[in-house]
Motif scaffolding. Structure first.
Motif, PDB file in Angstrom:
ATOM      1  N   GLU A 127     -69.766  67.402  14.442  1.00  0.00           N
ATOM      2  CA  GLU A 127     -69.850  68.743  13.838  1.00  0.00           C
ATOM      3  C   GLU A 127     -70.833  69.621  14.589  1.00  0.00           C
ATOM      4  OE1 GLU A 127     -69.961  68.680   9.290  1.00  0.00           O
ATOM      5  OE2 GLU A 127     -70.235  66.563   9.784  1.00  0.00           O
ATOM      6  N   LEU A 128     -71.989  69.059  14.916  1.00  0.00           N
ATOM      7  CA  LEU A 128     -73.046  69.843  15.564  1.00  0.00           C
ATOM      8  C   LEU A 128     -72.613  70.354  16.933  1.00  0.00           C
ATOM      9  CD1 LEU A 128     -76.137  67.632  14.660  1.00  0.00           C
ATOM     10  CD2 LEU A 128     -75.480  69.801  13.610  1.00  0.00           C
ATOM     11  N   TRP A 129     -71.963  69.484  17.715  1.00  0.00           N
ATOM     12  CA  TRP A 129     -71.612  69.886  19.076  1.00  0.00           C
ATOM     13  C   TRP A 129     -70.337  70.722  19.127  1.00  0.00           C
ATOM     14  CZ3 TRP A 129     -75.449  69.995  22.068  1.00  0.00           C
ATOM     15  CH2 TRP A 129     -76.434  69.023  22.010  1.00  0.00           C
ATOM     16  N   ALA A 130     -69.634  70.843  17.993  1.00  0.00           N
ATOM     17  CA  ALA A 130     -68.441  71.706  17.962  1.00  0.00           C
ATOM     18  C   ALA A 130     -68.820  73.183  17.888  1.00  0.00           C
ATOM     19  CB  ALA A 130     -67.556  71.338  16.770  1.00  0.00           C
ATOM     20  N   GLU A 146     -71.073  66.118  29.302  1.00  0.00           N
ATOM     21  CA  GLU A 146     -70.897  67.381  30.029  1.00  0.00           C
ATOM     22  C   GLU A 146     -72.174  68.209  30.010  1.00  0.00           C
ATOM     23  OE1 GLU A 146     -67.048  66.001  28.238  1.00  0.00           O
ATOM     24  OE2 GLU A 146     -69.095  66.340  27.523  1.00  0.00           O
ATOM     25  N   LEU A 147     -72.854  68.220  28.871  1.00  0.00           N
ATOM     26  CA  LEU A 147     -74.080  69.011  28.754  1.00  0.00           C
ATOM     27  C   LEU A 147     -75.208  68.378  29.555  1.00  0.00           C
ATOM     28  CD1 LEU A 147     -75.432  71.460  27.510  1.00  0.00           C
ATOM     29  CD2 LEU A 147     -75.933  70.092  25.475  1.00  0.00           C
ATOM     30  N   ASN A 148     -75.286  67.060  29.517  1.00  0.00           N
ATOM     31  CA  ASN A 148     -76.315  66.376  30.320  1.00  0.00           C
ATOM     32  C   ASN A 148     -76.133  66.678  31.799  1.00  0.00           C
ATOM     33  OD1 ASN A 148     -78.006  65.072  28.486  1.00  0.00           O
ATOM     34  ND2 ASN A 148     -76.577  63.365  28.212  1.00  0.00           N
ATOM     35  N   GLY A 149     -74.877  66.671  32.253  1.00  0.00           N
ATOM     36  CA  GLY A 149     -74.607  66.995  33.643  1.00  0.00           C
ATOM     37  C   GLY A 149     -75.018  68.409  33.991  1.00  0.00           C
ATOM     38  N   MET A 150     -74.712  69.344  33.096  1.00  0.00           N
ATOM     39  CA  MET A 150     -75.077  70.745  33.332  1.00  0.00           C
ATOM     40  C   MET A 150     -76.596  70.901  33.394  1.00  0.00           C
ATOM     41  SD  MET A 150     -76.334  73.682  31.748  1.00  0.00           S
ATOM     42  CE  MET A 150     -76.072  73.482  29.994  1.00  0.00           C
ATOM     43  N   THR A 196     -78.835  68.647  34.132  1.00  0.00           N
ATOM     44  CA  THR A 196     -79.337  68.008  35.353  1.00  0.00           C
ATOM     45  C   THR A 196     -79.156  68.934  36.549  1.00  0.00           C
ATOM     46  OG1 THR A 196     -78.826  65.808  34.477  1.00  0.00           O
ATOM     47  CG2 THR A 196     -79.093  66.009  36.869  1.00  0.00           C
ATOM     48  N   ASN A 197     -77.992  69.582  36.610  1.00  0.00           N
ATOM     49  CA  ASN A 197     -77.739  70.521  37.713  1.00  0.00           C
ATOM     50  C   ASN A 197     -78.702  71.700  37.676  1.00  0.00           C
ATOM     51  OD1 ASN A 197     -75.595  69.034  38.733  1.00  0.00           O
ATOM     52  ND2 ASN A 197     -74.107  70.016  37.387  1.00  0.00           N
ATOM     53  N   VAL A 198     -78.981  72.220  36.477  1.00  0.00           N
ATOM     54  CA  VAL A 198     -79.925  73.330  36.346  1.00  0.00           C
ATOM     55  C   VAL A 198     -81.305  72.898  36.841  1.00  0.00           C
ATOM     56  CG1 VAL A 198     -81.148  74.798  34.705  1.00  0.00           C
ATOM     57  CG2 VAL A 198     -78.688  74.501  34.495  1.00  0.00           C
ATOM     58  N   GLU A 199     -81.694  71.684  36.469  1.00  0.00           N
ATOM     59  CA  GLU A 199     -83.013  71.186  36.856  1.00  0.00           C
ATOM     60  C   GLU A 199     -83.107  70.970  38.369  1.00  0.00           C
ATOM     61  OE1 GLU A 199     -86.075  67.509  35.746  1.00  0.00           O
ATOM     62  OE2 GLU A 199     -84.074  67.620  34.854  1.00  0.00           O
ATOM     63  N   ASN A 200     -82.038  70.425  38.954  1.00  0.00           N
ATOM     64  CA  ASN A 200     -82.084  70.076  40.384  1.00  0.00           C
ATOM     65  C   ASN A 200     -81.664  71.218  41.303  1.00  0.00           C
ATOM     66  OD1 ASN A 200     -82.891  67.471  39.722  1.00  0.00           O
ATOM     67  ND2 ASN A 200     -80.784  66.704  39.640  1.00  0.00           N
ATOM     68  N   ASN A 201     -80.688  72.005  40.850  1.00  0.00           N
ATOM     69  CA  ASN A 201     -80.087  73.014  41.726  1.00  0.00           C
ATOM     70  C   ASN A 201     -80.328  74.447  41.279  1.00  0.00           C
ATOM     71  OD1 ASN A 201     -78.906  70.790  43.076  1.00  0.00           O
ATOM     72  ND2 ASN A 201     -77.196  70.784  41.627  1.00  0.00           N
ATOM     73  N   GLY A 202     -80.914  74.611  40.086  1.00  0.00           N
ATOM     74  CA  GLY A 202     -81.161  75.964  39.602  1.00  0.00           C
ATOM     75  C   GLY A 202     -79.898  76.661  39.131  1.00  0.00           C
ATOM     76  N   ALA A 203     -78.821  75.909  38.909  1.00  0.00           N
ATOM     77  CA  ALA A 203     -77.543  76.471  38.462  1.00  0.00           C
ATOM     78  C   ALA A 203     -76.747  75.355  37.782  1.00  0.00           C
ATOM     79  CB  ALA A 203     -76.754  77.051  39.630  1.00  0.00           C
ATOM     80  N   PRO A 204     -75.762  75.706  36.963  1.00  0.00           N
ATOM     81  CA  PRO A 204     -75.021  74.667  36.245  1.00  0.00           C
ATOM     82  C   PRO A 204     -74.064  73.867  37.118  1.00  0.00           C
ATOM     83  CG  PRO A 204     -74.560  76.872  35.334  1.00  0.00           C
ATOM     84  CD  PRO A 204     -75.391  77.060  36.544  1.00  0.00           C
ATOM     85  N   TRP A 205     -73.882  74.275  38.374  1.00  0.00           N
ATOM     86  CA  TRP A 205     -72.891  73.627  39.247  1.00  0.00           C
ATOM     87  C   TRP A 205     -73.561  72.608  40.164  1.00  0.00           C
ATOM     88  CZ3 TRP A 205     -73.254  78.976  38.645  1.00  0.00           C
ATOM     89  CH2 TRP A 205     -72.304  79.510  37.752  1.00  0.00           C
ATOM     90  N   PRO A 206     -72.840  71.560  40.525  1.00  0.00           N
ATOM     91  CA  PRO A 206     -73.444  70.462  41.314  1.00  0.00           C
ATOM     92  C   PRO A 206     -73.501  70.747  42.808  1.00  0.00           C
ATOM     93  CG  PRO A 206     -71.182  69.910  40.783  1.00  0.00           C
ATOM     94  CD  PRO A 206     -71.472  71.243  40.119  1.00  0.00           C
ATOM     95  N   TYR A 207     -74.009  71.917  43.173  1.00  0.00           N
ATOM     96  CA  TYR A 207     -74.087  72.276  44.589  1.00  0.00           C
ATOM     97  C   TYR A 207     -75.534  72.600  44.949  1.00  0.00           C
ATOM     98  CZ  TYR A 207     -69.106  72.848  43.735  1.00  0.00           C
ATOM     99  OH  TYR A 207     -67.819  72.636  43.356  1.00  0.00           O
ATOM    100  N   ASN A 208     -75.946  72.143  46.075  1.00  0.00           N
ATOM    101  CA  ASN A 208     -77.294  72.416  46.550  1.00  0.00           C
ATOM    102  C   ASN A 208     -77.475  73.920  46.736  1.00  0.00           C
ATOM    103  OD1 ASN A 208     -79.435  72.813  48.782  1.00  0.00           O
ATOM    104  ND2 ASN A 208     -79.675  70.654  48.175  1.00  0.00           N
TER     105      ASN A 208
END
Length: 436
Positions: free
Chosen positions: A366-369, A407-411, A413-425
């Protein structure tokens, strides 16, 4: 013996009011289980909101048919019960229609009350038809089975009976009918009793009088156990409602401090936090139970009218997701009541049990919907904010349990490492230009 009815009336009156006060004290205690919070100080805007939303019913008329009927029931029921003052004086002192000495003014007032009573009766019948025969979708959601469904009908039956008793009381009161002033509705009902003796009419009038006042006292004490508690709580709830723009979410000061530190090249990340920074770190991030929520969120839950406007506007619910903002509020109230019952047994300090709001009442699905669109907040006619509770429980899942969806964990992580939600340097962001 002549004073026996007055004594019985006084006992019923003070017992009814006493039990009501007892329940209100429990209500205040239960709401006080929530955390203390600081609210923006803007009393003029808060008074305006309360006047417009709670008293003026401004958000109800966004759905004109239901809104107009609700206003009729609300205004009619409140104004008609002004006559309760006369009933109380008559019951305590043995008088009969003590305000009748006001003459034509009295007739005008009672006539106005009778018209309102008839309108309330018609509106309540229409509400019953919409709920039980037309079966509007929002009244037949999964959370509206059992007690919530029965409670809504009990309220309608209560109001029907009280309005009928009021009109019958006036219709069989021969002294009132002889005034021929104010009996604009009851005179038509009086014709149904034309063949009755005066003693029979007196018996019916007294029975209706007693049942009317006792019914009001029962209804007053039924409020605590009913969704109709919003009759009382809508006023403080709209007064303390959120003043910030709906899209503005609250930030934890501890997180804000950490982000600022990360962005400041002159700050030593290994330095010991100051006392002020340590004070900003909460013992627990987010909420897993009602004691982690604020008192205002618990007040929201008790104010919920269960009208379902929030759920009917929720895009997640419309697409078949389990999320129902109305259920969120009902679950918070039910869990608060459950803890309150433990306190009723003499346990002054809540030490916890084997249940909590998260998982036992509200599921993670319910919460994540929730899309955080604020449609539920906008739709609520009494300024309830289900989204704030959803966000606090999400915050607990993310910051205390690291239990966000994949999906949210991946996003994040990308923000933390790449400064954006996408997995690109970051260095590769402009590579698309080479293809132009």
């Amino acid at each position: 013996m002549n004073y026996l009815p007055n004594i019985l009336f006084a006992i019923a009156l003070f017992a009814g009011i006493g039990y009501f006060v007892f329940n209100i004290r429990k209500l205040i205690r239960n709401i006080g289980l929530g955390k203390q919070i600081e609210l923006d100080s803007n009393p003029s805007k808060r008074w305006k909101n309360m006047a417009m939303i709670a008293l003026g019913q401004s958000k109800m008329v966004k759905r004109p048919v239901a809104g107009l009927m609700h206003i009729i029931v609300y205004v009619g029921f409140i104004i008609i019960n002004i006559e309760v003052l006369e009933i109380i004086i008559d019951g305590l002192f043995g008088t009969h229609r003590v305000f009748k000495s006001a003459g034509s003014l009295y007739g005008v007032l009672i006539g106005f009350f009778e018209i309102l009573a008839l309108l309330v009766l018609v509106a309540v019948i229409v509400f019953w038809i919409r709920r039980n025969l037309l079966k509007l979708k929002r009244f037949w959601k999964p959370e509206m089975k059992g007690w919530p469904k029965n409670d809504a009908n009990f309220i309608l039956y209560f109001e029907m009976v009280l309005m009928v008793l009021f009109l019958v009381m006036n219709a069989t009161d021969t002294s009132f009918q002889e005034m021929n002033s104010g009996n604009v509705v009851s005179k038509h009902i009086a014709s149904l009793f034309s063949g009755f003796t005066e003693s029979s009419l007196h018996l019916i009038e007294r029975s209706a009088w007693w049942l009317h006042i006792l019914g009001i006292l029962v209804f007053l004490n039924y409020l605590y156990f009913s969704k109709h508690l919003h009759i009382l709580l809508a006023f403080p709830n709209t007064y303390y409602g959120k003043l910030e723009p709906k899209g503005q979410f609250n930030n934890l000061q501890a997180v804000t401090n950490e982000v600022k530190m990360m962005m400041d090249p002159n700050v030593d990340p290994f330095a010991t936090p100051s006392e002020e920074e340590q004070m900003a770190i909460p013992e627990k991030f987010g909420a897993s139970d009602i004691t982690d929520l604020s008192w205002l969120q618990l007040l929201n839950a008790y104010t919920c009218t269960e009208c379902g406007r929030c759920t009917s506007e929720c895009p997640a619910n419309q697409t078949g997701k389990k999320l129902s903002p109305r259920k969120i509020m009902m679950d918070v109230r039910d869990r608060t009541e459950e803890i309150g019952k433990h306190l009723d047994k003499g346990r002054n300090d809540w030490e916890g049990d084997d249940k909590q709001l998260l998982d036992n009442y509200i599921t993670r699905e319910e919460l994540w919907a929730c899309t955080t669109c604020n449609a539920c907040v906008e739709a609520c006619p009494v300024s309830i904010d289900p989204l704030s509770i959803i966000l606090e429980m999400r915050r607990y899942l993310v910051m205390e349990q690291s239990a966000a969806p994949t999906e949210l964990n991946g996003m994040m992580t990308n923000v933390e490492n790449n400064g954006a939600p996408w997995p690109y340097n970051q260095m590769d962001r402009l590579n698309w230009k080479n293809e132009m």
